[in-house]
Design an enzyme around this catalytic site. Sequence first.
Site, PDB file in Angstrom:
ATOM      1  N   TYR A   1      12.470  -5.735  16.786  1.00 47.94           N
ATOM      2  CA  TYR A   1      12.604  -5.608  15.329  1.00 47.94           C
ATOM      3  C   TYR A   1      13.850  -6.344  14.856  1.00 47.94           C
ATOM      4  O   TYR A   1      13.806  -7.084  13.866  1.00 47.94           O
ATOM      5  CB  TYR A   1      12.660  -4.135  14.947  1.00 47.94           C
ATOM      6  CG  TYR A   1      12.707  -3.885  13.461  1.00 47.94           C
ATOM      7  CD1 TYR A   1      11.585  -4.122  12.669  1.00 47.94           C
ATOM      8  CD2 TYR A   1      13.859  -3.391  12.847  1.00 47.94           C
ATOM      9  CE1 TYR A   1      11.613  -3.888  11.304  1.00 47.94           C
ATOM     10  CE2 TYR A   1      13.894  -3.152  11.479  1.00 47.94           C
ATOM     11  CZ  TYR A   1      12.774  -3.404  10.714  1.00 47.94           C
ATOM     12  OH  TYR A   1      12.809  -3.169   9.355  1.00 47.94           O
TER      13      TYR A   1
ATOM     14  N   SER B   1      14.314  -8.026   4.379  1.00 47.59           N
ATOM     15  CA  SER B   1      14.682  -7.965   5.789  1.00 47.59           C
ATOM     16  C   SER B   1      15.139  -6.541   6.077  1.00 47.59           C
ATOM     17  O   SER B   1      14.434  -5.585   5.755  1.00 47.59           O
ATOM     18  CB  SER B   1      15.761  -9.003   6.116  1.00 47.59           C
ATOM     19  OG  SER B   1      16.123  -8.931   7.474  1.00 47.59           O
TER      20      SER B   1
ATOM     21  N   SER C   1       0.814  -1.218   0.000  1.00 48.94           N
ATOM     22  CA  SER C   1       0.000   0.000   0.000  1.00 48.94           C
ATOM     23  C   SER C   1       0.845   1.265   0.000  1.00 48.94           C
ATOM     24  O   SER C   1       0.377   2.342  -0.385  1.00 48.94           O
ATOM     25  CB  SER C   1      -0.928   0.011   1.216  1.00 48.94           C
ATOM     26  OG  SER C   1      -0.179   0.040   2.421  1.00 48.94           O
TER      27      SER C   1
ATOM     28  N   LYS D   1      13.927  -9.496  12.175  1.00 44.56           N
ATOM     29  CA  LYS D   1      14.646  -9.395  10.904  1.00 44.56           C
ATOM     30  C   LYS D   1      15.828 -10.358  10.833  1.00 44.56           C
ATOM     31  O   LYS D   1      16.168 -10.860   9.754  1.00 44.56           O
ATOM     32  CB  LYS D   1      15.091  -7.946  10.679  1.00 44.56           C
ATOM     33  CG  LYS D   1      13.935  -6.988  10.398  1.00 44.56           C
ATOM     34  CD  LYS D   1      13.117  -7.445   9.188  1.00 44.56           C
ATOM     35  CE  LYS D   1      12.015  -6.482   8.820  1.00 44.56           C
ATOM     36  NZ  LYS D   1      11.254  -6.927   7.633  1.00 44.56           N
TER      37      LYS D   1
END
Length: 275
Positions: A147, A133, A12, A151
């Site tokens: 986070y 990633s 989006s 990743k």
Amino acid sequence: MTNKVWFITGASKGFGRILVNKLLKRGDKVAATSRSIESFADIKDSNFLALEVKNLADEQTVKQAVEKTIETFGAINILVNNAGYGLLGAFEEISDAEMRTEFDVNVFGTFNTIRNILPFMRKQKSGQIINISSIAGFVGYENWTAYNASKFAVVGFSDSLKHELKPLNIRVLCVMPGPFNTDFLNNNSLKVSDQRISDYKTNAVHSAWDEMNHKQEGDPDKAMDALIKLVDENNINIDQAFFGKWAYQGAKEQIKNIENQMNEISSLVEHLEYN
């Protein structure tokens, strides 16, 4: 490599939306997911399939999106796992629920798309999987614990998956960008842990990243041009790619640091086998 069918998650905005626009412009077919199908209302192209997937961690919903793509375009040649968001906070500040939600989107959503697309790629005996990633999947950063963990999981998973899929003529590429001028640091893409513990200075770290918002040096248009070129050139020797000066320099420093530590303790740990 034109006239291919791409399946892109999290399309989006940011990298995903830029990639969609570039691929449609050159005539490729694109199926793209978003939590709200209205975010694609401005795209009027017969080669585009808008897919509303509110939760990539819901395997049944993902399966339906993949099946609709196959029904519409007849194939999926390239999968781009781009959906994800940041979670800022020291580990002790992050709740179990916050951590699990981060992994649901960044990790298990990736797992679900791959698991449901692989049967079609195996049948057509070709395909490419691109997992987006981050340099945060190679280098740890203060107050980015959750986070980083998500990743790193994507990088490790990709590194293993490439070996499983190589004999099936399915390639895996893991892309690790640094900061690019997208909406990633906006409030709807970057979450901050609910809890605060003053010792960790999370507010100060958050303020520093907030100050960087939309001042990142990385050009997302150039990044997606590079991604398309990597796909088109089909260099079988490339399965990891660091995007941008921040990522490239960070990776070099991390590799040097690991080598230095290996040299420092080699006499202690190199020979630990039975005599």
